[in-house]
Design a protein around this motif. Structure first.
Motif, PDB file in Angstrom:
ATOM      1  N   ASN A 308     -11.024   9.257 -43.580  1.00 17.87           N
ATOM      2  CA  ASN A 308     -11.802   9.340 -44.831  1.00 17.87           C
ATOM      3  C   ASN A 308     -12.182   7.987 -45.187  1.00 17.87           C
ATOM      4  N   LEU A 309     -13.394   8.128 -45.930  1.00 17.11           N
ATOM      5  CA  LEU A 309     -13.790   6.717 -46.282  1.00 17.11           C
ATOM      6  C   LEU A 309     -14.671   7.247 -47.702  1.00 17.11           C
ATOM      7  N   TRP A 310     -14.936   5.986 -48.475  1.00 17.99           N
ATOM      8  CA  TRP A 310     -15.529   6.226 -49.743  1.00 17.99           C
ATOM      9  C   TRP A 310     -16.639   4.856 -49.476  1.00 17.99           C
ATOM     10  N   LEU A 311     -17.807   5.424 -49.652  1.00 23.61           N
ATOM     11  CA  LEU A 311     -19.196   4.604 -49.556  1.00 23.61           C
ATOM     12  C   LEU A 311     -19.767   4.340 -51.118  1.00 23.61           C
ATOM     13  N   ALA A 312     -20.176   3.160 -51.189  1.00 30.06           N
ATOM     14  CA  ALA A 312     -21.007   2.893 -52.314  1.00 30.06           C
ATOM     15  C   ALA A 312     -22.284   2.088 -51.924  1.00 30.06           C
ATOM     16  N   SER A 313     -23.437   2.397 -52.236  1.00 23.52           N
ATOM     17  CA  SER A 313     -24.622   1.941 -51.858  1.00 23.52           C
ATOM     18  C   SER A 313     -25.672   1.681 -52.872  1.00 23.52           C
ATOM     19  N   ASP A 314     -26.613   0.784 -52.863  1.00 28.01           N
ATOM     20  CA  ASP A 314     -27.746   0.745 -53.867  1.00 28.01           C
ATOM     21  C   ASP A 314     -28.724   1.738 -53.366  1.00 28.01           C
ATOM     22  N   ASN A 315     -29.126   2.851 -54.079  1.00 25.57           N
ATOM     23  CA  ASN A 315     -30.132   3.566 -53.480  1.00 25.57           C
ATOM     24  C   ASN A 315     -31.308   3.208 -53.267  1.00 25.57           C
ATOM     25  N   VAL A 316     -31.591   2.100 -54.086  1.00 27.90           N
ATOM     26  CA  VAL A 316     -33.191   1.993 -54.068  1.00 27.90           C
ATOM     27  C   VAL A 316     -33.218   0.756 -53.267  1.00 27.90           C
ATOM     28  N   ARG A 317     -31.972  -0.439 -53.151  1.00 31.43           N
ATOM     29  CA  ARG A 317     -32.256  -1.171 -52.102  1.00 31.43           C
ATOM     30  C   ARG A 317     -32.123  -0.987 -50.941  1.00 31.43           C
ATOM     31  N   LYS A 318     -30.651  -1.059 -50.292  1.00 35.10           N
ATOM     32  CA  LYS A 318     -30.279  -0.761 -48.911  1.00 35.10           C
ATOM     33  C   LYS A 318     -30.736   0.810 -48.648  1.00 35.10           C
ATOM     34  N   GLY A 319     -30.623   1.673 -49.619  1.00 30.03           N
ATOM     35  CA  GLY A 319     -30.881   3.052 -49.283  1.00 30.03           C
ATOM     36  C   GLY A 319     -32.648   3.230 -49.070  1.00 30.03           C
ATOM     37  N   ALA A 320     -33.430   2.387 -49.355  1.00 28.42           N
ATOM     38  CA  ALA A 320     -34.756   2.534 -49.319  1.00 28.42           C
ATOM     39  C   ALA A 320     -35.559   1.101 -48.939  1.00 28.42           C
ATOM     40  N   ALA A 321     -35.889   0.493 -50.186  1.00 29.79           N
ATOM     41  CA  ALA A 321     -36.875  -0.663 -49.993  1.00 29.79           C
ATOM     42  C   ALA A 321     -36.503  -1.745 -48.986  1.00 29.79           C
ATOM     43  N   LEU A 322     -35.107  -2.109 -48.928  1.00 28.66           N
ATOM     44  CA  LEU A 322     -34.496  -3.367 -48.167  1.00 28.66           C
ATOM     45  C   LEU A 322     -34.635  -2.663 -46.808  1.00 28.66           C
ATOM     46  N   ASN A 323     -34.316  -1.517 -46.411  1.00 23.99           N
ATOM     47  CA  ASN A 323     -34.316  -1.144 -44.921  1.00 23.99           C
ATOM     48  C   ASN A 323     -35.889  -0.980 -44.434  1.00 23.99           C
ATOM     49  N   ALA A 324     -36.569  -0.654 -45.369  1.00 19.73           N
ATOM     50  CA  ALA A 324     -38.117  -0.631 -44.925  1.00 19.73           C
ATOM     51  C   ALA A 324     -38.487  -2.238 -44.642  1.00 19.73           C
ATOM     52  N   VAL A 325     -38.130  -3.087 -45.326  1.00 21.54           N
ATOM     53  CA  VAL A 325     -38.561  -4.401 -45.332  1.00 21.54           C
ATOM     54  C   VAL A 325     -37.812  -4.994 -43.951  1.00 21.54           C
ATOM     55  N   GLN A 326     -36.785  -4.375 -43.805  1.00 17.70           N
ATOM     56  CA  GLN A 326     -35.930  -4.873 -42.502  1.00 17.70           C
ATOM     57  C   GLN A 326     -36.691  -4.398 -41.358  1.00 17.70           C
ATOM     58  N   LEU A 327     -37.063  -3.237 -41.309  1.00 15.28           N
ATOM     59  CA  LEU A 327     -37.789  -2.792 -40.104  1.00 15.28           C
ATOM     60  C   LEU A 327     -39.201  -3.603 -40.065  1.00 15.28           C
ATOM     61  N   ALA A 328     -39.727  -3.853 -41.249  1.00 19.91           N
ATOM     62  CA  ALA A 328     -40.997  -4.756 -40.842  1.00 19.91           C
ATOM     63  C   ALA A 328     -40.676  -6.035 -40.498  1.00 19.91           C
ATOM     64  N   GLU A 329     -39.576  -6.443 -40.708  1.00 24.09           N
ATOM     65  CA  GLU A 329     -39.084  -7.824 -40.239  1.00 24.09           C
ATOM     66  C   GLU A 329     -39.056  -8.050 -38.612  1.00 24.09           C
ATOM     67  N   LEU A 330     -38.506  -6.622 -38.154  1.00 21.58           N
ATOM     68  CA  LEU A 330     -38.373  -6.290 -36.654  1.00 21.58           C
ATOM     69  C   LEU A 330     -39.729  -6.148 -36.095  1.00 21.58           C
ATOM     70  N   LEU A 331     -40.527  -5.415 -36.756  1.00 19.06           N
ATOM     71  CA  LEU A 331     -41.966  -5.199 -36.134  1.00 19.06           C
ATOM     72  C   LEU A 331     -42.737  -6.352 -36.016  1.00 19.06           C
ATOM     73  N   ILE A 332     -42.520  -7.468 -36.933  1.00 19.67           N
ATOM     74  CA  ILE A 332     -43.682  -8.553 -36.851  1.00 19.67           C
ATOM     75  C   ILE A 332     -42.952  -9.765 -35.750  1.00 19.67           C
ATOM     76  N   LYS A 333     -41.909  -9.256 -35.276  1.00 19.88           N
ATOM     77  CA  LYS A 333     -41.379 -10.142 -34.128  1.00 19.88           C
ATOM     78  C   LYS A 333     -42.461 -10.336 -32.948  1.00 19.88           C
ATOM     79  N   ASP A 334     -42.950  -8.897 -32.823  1.00 20.36           N
ATOM     80  CA  ASP A 334     -44.316  -8.794 -31.903  1.00 20.36           C
ATOM     81  C   ASP A 334     -45.288  -8.653 -32.877  1.00 20.36           C
ATOM     82  N   PRO A 335     -46.557  -9.202 -32.314  1.00 19.05           N
ATOM     83  CA  PRO A 335     -47.714  -9.236 -33.188  1.00 19.05           C
ATOM     84  C   PRO A 335     -47.930  -7.741 -33.456  1.00 19.05           C
ATOM     85  N   LEU A 336     -48.384  -7.393 -35.021  1.00 16.46           N
ATOM     86  CA  LEU A 336     -48.697  -6.115 -35.166  1.00 16.46           C
ATOM     87  C   LEU A 336     -50.141  -5.669 -34.660  1.00 16.46           C
TER      88      LEU A 336
END
Lengths: 336, 336
Positions: A308-336
């Motif tokens: 059993n686990l209990w999780l707490a997360s910022d739904n707007v940051r890691k749950g959405a905006a941050l994850n999207a920016v992290q994806l972008a950071e990985l994408l630009i390692k190769d030229p877009l």
């Protein structure tokens, strides 16, 4: 990485869009020109970025050839109307709405299945999963090797901010009204939200499932790479402004060693592990943070094949905006 | 039933004790003399009953031979100090604290295992289970025949009133303070309770389980008469004044027909079944009611051997005081 990129954010005035712009600045994302886009009602306002106010323009008048990468942080209908146009203009697309089919835009959480990015063709089209799937995937990713995971049962207690600014004001207004002994008047929610829990978030289908619940099951399996995983889910609306909490029960094929679980969580990327004499909360810990908090790590009362686990997360940051920016950071390692 | 009985209520000034006295009046329980008892701090106050104010006296000065039936509605320590004395004086005992061992005081919910009363010796000693076990037992009882039930996974979202009046004031005070932009000052709870969810209710043991969680597992198995039932439980504290909510996921050995489940619930004693286009809430439906509400009855997203439910129950009434009075009503069918 001296190259910088022309970026567009669709839905720039929404709760997620605003934080996304803020995170691009915080993380020093290599932005050349930033195009902020919204529907005609929100166009004309402005959003701060690197000390300037950037004017928000109408998305349907935008020439997508001006951007290399577009974040879709508005509703599914907006993504469906403009994502194809953006790709036709050569843009890579990161969608946060869940509107695009899985075979055209894989759901990716860097901590769990970031390696999939390497196999994609340009211009990229990827999806950032729902906040609930993202939070769960971050925490379950480092446990996949350790556990023979059979079933995840989750009650997702969601903050009202996921429903936008009107929902936030409504919770504040209802609460004030009740504390002042005024009769309850409901507007955004169809019943009392203050000092109450609502059993359902969204409109159920004929089987009684709401879209968020179905999305969570599909996305979690995809992001964990476990298509056969059993997932039982209930999404409820909590009288909380920001920050989601998850009560999670895992069933395993065999007993698991708690020390090994704790060590894996403590070492896990994007996770803040909280030891057993304390526990995290959405408001006290997760809000404003880039990590998913996990605590109350324990066996079943008399079942060591249960975790059993209990999780707490910022739904707007890691749950959405941050994850999207992290994806972008990985994408630009190769030229877009 | 012309006979009437001398009754004592220990813990008469607490949230449960007060409602218990009110329910004795509402249901026209055949009370001859009513003895209201409490600790020395609360003695001296009075509680209304049948149009009179009944003075609350000190429990340690009470002569238990004056009563035929005693309700223990205070904490476990009080039950442990006085239950044996009450029985020695010939009283039947109904305990609400969970303090008495199962072999001396069976846990009973009339709708689920009321038939066990017939086998008990006088003076009776029985336990009314925790509010969570009671609510779950009422709803699961009529499903036992229908389902080959393997596992119950429950997230119990508990109201602050279960922690007493101080907890209720603290939630109101914290909420007002936050809405007025004052800095948070915690007193009863050790962190922000307003607009937040706390992952833990009570102090955990070395395995990370809190007493309420262990009690729920043991009591639910006993009351349902299913000693081998797997029960996964997390109790969380919700920013709700009155009324508990339960997110429940059942695993069954075989697929189940939803229509049959709905029919059994609709016909079930002590249950208010809510159809799929609506759902019950603690505050909007359950509070002040004698029944346990059940809604969101549905299969898993793609698993018809999974059954999900949402329950809402008045933690002070059916969860405690009412169940105890219902037990007393059954007891007095035989002379005490």
């Amino acid at each position: 990485m001296n190259q910088s990129f022309d970026i567009a954010v669709v839905g720039a005035t929404g709760t997620v869009g605003e934080i996304l712009v803020q995170i691009l600045e915080e993380r020093d994302f290599p932005v050349a020109n930033l195009h902020l886009l919204a529907s005609s009602e929100s166009a004309g306002s402005s959003v701060p970025f690197r000390g300037k106010n950037v004017r928000v323009r109408e998305v349907d008048e935008f020439d997508f050839s001006k951007a290399k990468l577009v974040f879709f942080a508005a509703g599914p209908a907006v993504t469906l109307s403009f994502a194809a146009k953006a790709r036709a203009a050569g843009c890579s697309v990161i969608d946060l709405s869940g509107a695009l089919p899985a075979d055209q835009a894989p759901q990716i959480v860097p901590e769990s299945n970031g390696h999939l990015l390497a196999g994609l063709a340009q211009p990229f089209q990827i999806s950032s999963p729902s906040p609930s799937a993202t939070a769960l995937a971050v925490v379950l990713a480092p446990l996949r090797q350790l556990l023979d995971l059979q079933r995840v049962t989750v009650t997702a207690c969601l903050a009202v901010s996921a429903q936008g600014r009107e929902a936030v004001s409504e919770l504040a207004r209802q609460t004030t009204s009740l504390l002042n002994m005024h009769p309850l008047e409901t507007r955004f929610f169809d019943r009392q939200m203050a000092f109450n829990l609502l059993a359902q978030v969204g409109k159920p289908d004929e089987q009684g499932h709401v879209p968020l619940e179905k999305r969570l099951v599909t996305e979690l399996r995809e992001v964990l790479g476990m298509p056969g995983l059993k997932v039982s889910v209930t999404c409820i609306q909590a009288p909380v402004f920001f920050g989601d909490s998850y009560s999670v029960s895992l069933q395993l094929a065999a007993p698991v060693d708690l020390q090994a679980v704790n060590a894996a969580l403590e070492a896990g990327e994007g996770i803040e592990w909280v030891e057993a004499d304390d526990y995290p909360t959405a408001v006290g810990d997760a809000v404003g943070q880039d990590v998913v908090y996990v605590g109350r790590v324990r066996h079943g009362v008399d079942d060591s094949s249960e975790l059993n686990l209990w999780l707490a997360s910022d739904n707007v940051r890691k749950g959405a905006a941050l994850n999207a920016v992290q994806l972008a950071e990985l994408l630009i390692k190769d030229p877009l």
